[in-house]
Design an enzyme around this catalytic site. Structure first.
Site, PDB file in Angstrom:
ATOM      1  N   GLU A 132       2.888  -4.285   3.466  1.00 52.63           N
ATOM      2  CA  GLU A 132       3.104  -3.085   2.636  1.00 52.63           C
ATOM      3  C   GLU A 132       4.404  -3.164   1.856  1.00 52.63           C
ATOM      4  O   GLU A 132       4.644  -2.360   0.945  1.00 52.63           O
ATOM      5  CB  GLU A 132       3.089  -1.830   3.518  1.00 52.63           C
ATOM      6  CG  GLU A 132       4.389  -1.511   4.221  1.00 52.63           C
ATOM      7  CD  GLU A 132       4.706  -2.443   5.381  1.00 52.63           C
ATOM      8  OE1 GLU A 132       5.835  -2.383   5.891  1.00 52.63           O
ATOM      9  OE2 GLU A 132       3.829  -3.234   5.790  1.00 52.63           O
TER      10      GLU A 132
ATOM     11  N   CYS B 184       4.082  -6.842  12.493  1.00 49.38           N
ATOM     12  CA  CYS B 184       5.425  -7.056  13.032  1.00 49.38           C
ATOM     13  C   CYS B 184       5.410  -6.953  14.555  1.00 49.38           C
ATOM     14  O   CYS B 184       4.809  -7.789  15.223  1.00 49.38           O
ATOM     15  CB  CYS B 184       6.407  -6.089  12.385  1.00 49.38           C
ATOM     16  SG  CYS B 184       8.137  -6.616  12.525  1.00 49.38           S
TER      17      CYS B 184
ATOM     18  N   HIS C  24       5.712  -7.788   6.694  1.00 48.32           N
ATOM     19  CA  HIS C  24       5.281  -6.449   6.281  1.00 48.32           C
ATOM     20  C   HIS C  24       4.480  -6.536   4.977  1.00 48.32           C
ATOM     21  O   HIS C  24       5.062  -6.572   3.886  1.00 48.32           O
ATOM     22  CB  HIS C  24       6.494  -5.532   6.090  1.00 48.32           C
ATOM     23  CG  HIS C  24       7.064  -5.040   7.373  1.00 48.32           C
ATOM     24  ND1 HIS C  24       6.674  -3.862   7.956  1.00 48.32           N
ATOM     25  CD2 HIS C  24       7.983  -5.584   8.193  1.00 48.32           C
ATOM     26  CE1 HIS C  24       7.336  -3.682   9.089  1.00 48.32           C
ATOM     27  NE2 HIS C  24       8.138  -4.718   9.261  1.00 48.32           N
TER      28      HIS C  24
END
Length: 346
Positions: free
Chosen positions: A326, A243, A324
């Protein structure tokens, strides 16, 4: 009778119902995520913003601390069509003003059509339209928050899994989500979290196998120290970023970044890999993007607007992602990013 007001840049004032009292200001943005409100509300990338949920009901499965991405609510204020009592009480306990009972569809459409804007909120029994306008008057643009990293970063170095046998990772905390750290720890990495303004000596003391620049809020050009770390270690130590981290890495390697009109925030952003032509769904939360990649190759793009979503340089051992991997919340299509990053250390 309304007891809350949202004053939006351009002269518009929206009436609403107060759910958590107070006055506040920030950049008005929206997320299209329909689950994961706990994760979104504790994501440090929302610092200095007013978060509007496009999904109409927020709070329908309660509030559980184990889902938090940080130790407190991060947005300056919250806007929803309807907030449950659980979420409203949580926000009030954290001192974060929140409002509901308004047409969020109309508000989201205006952001989409006109871009993210400054806004002010006044909520509570004594709130007035003038109070909201006064907050708007004091509101700054995101690029003006030149030291926003200090609001979201750790104050001092901390190491996780110190006795682990995996790769040593120096994570520059520009506002890292907890799930990024968890994803590295699940792969037995030894993760040393460094403040956003860490020096080269701080990183050298860790002697990492990997330098990792985290997500975070605001304009990447205001994270000059993190950029200088990338510049110092590129070509010597593998580098990764997520990001804001992608933007910082691009700036360090001769690229440039720019403010987006309304950004990408949600859990359903389609990303195409240019090498494999595979499309994955991703979680995103950013208002800036890479305009020019510099010494990096664009390997992934957003299907909706062609903005860079993945940058790499195989010769320099650099891999970054704008989204992202994750998730939390969102699809887990890209968790292999962490495997690819740690493979650079072997």
């Amino acid at each position: 009778m309304s007891d809350a007001y949202i004053a939006v840049e351009g002269g518009r004032v929206v009436e609403a119902r107060a759910r958590a009292p107070g006055t506040t200001r920030g950049e008005l943005v929206f997320t299209t995520a329909y689950t994961g409100y706990e994760e979104s509300l504790t994501d440090p990338s929302y610092e200095e913003q007013i978060l509007t949920f496009s999904y109409p009901l927020i709070g329908n499965y309660g509030v559980r601390e184990e889902r938090f991405e940080s130790d407190h609510v991060q947005p300056n204020g919250v806007v929803s069509r309807e907030l449950t009592d659980d979420v409203a009480e949580w926000l009030e306990s954290e001192g974060v003003p929140a409002v509901d009972h308004l047409d969020t569809r109309d508000l989201v459409t205006s952001i989409r059509d006109e871009g993210a804007k400054k806004c002010g909120i006044a909520a509570g029994p004594d709130a007035t339209e003038e109070d909201a306008l006064a907050e708007l008057e004091k509101c700054e643009h995101m690029s003006d928050h030149t030291d926003i990293g200090a609001q979201v970063s750790v104050g001092e170095q901390v190491t996780y899994n110190e006795d682990g046998d995996g790769a040593s990772v120096a994570l520059v905390d520009c506002g890292a989500k907890g799930s990024i750290i968890d994803s590295l720890l699940e792969r037995d990495a030894v993760v040393t979290v460094l403040p956003y303004d860490a020096t080269e000596d701080d990183v050298a003391a860790v002697d990492p196998d990997l330098l990792f620049v985290s997500n975070g809020p605001g304009d990447p050009e205001n994270f000059e120290r993190a950029e200088s770390l990338v510049d110092a270690y590129v070509g010597e130590t593998p580098i990764a970023g997520i990001c804001l981290g992608q933007q910082v890495v691009a700036n360090a390697l001769g690229g440039s970044t720019e403010k987006m009109e309304f950004g990408h925030r949600g859990v359903n952003q389609p990303v195409r890999d240019l090498r494999t032509d595979r499309v994955v769904m991703t979680t995103q939360n950013h208002g800036y993007s890479v305009a020019e990649p510099g010494d990096l190759e664009v390997t992934q793009v957003n299907v909706n607007d062609d903005t860079p979503e993945g940058l790499e340089n195989d010769d320099l051992d650099v891999i970054t992602r704008q989204y992202h991997p994750e998730a939390n919340p969102g699809p887990h299509d890209s968790l292999d990013f962490f495997d690819d990053v740690l493979a650079m250390t072997q």
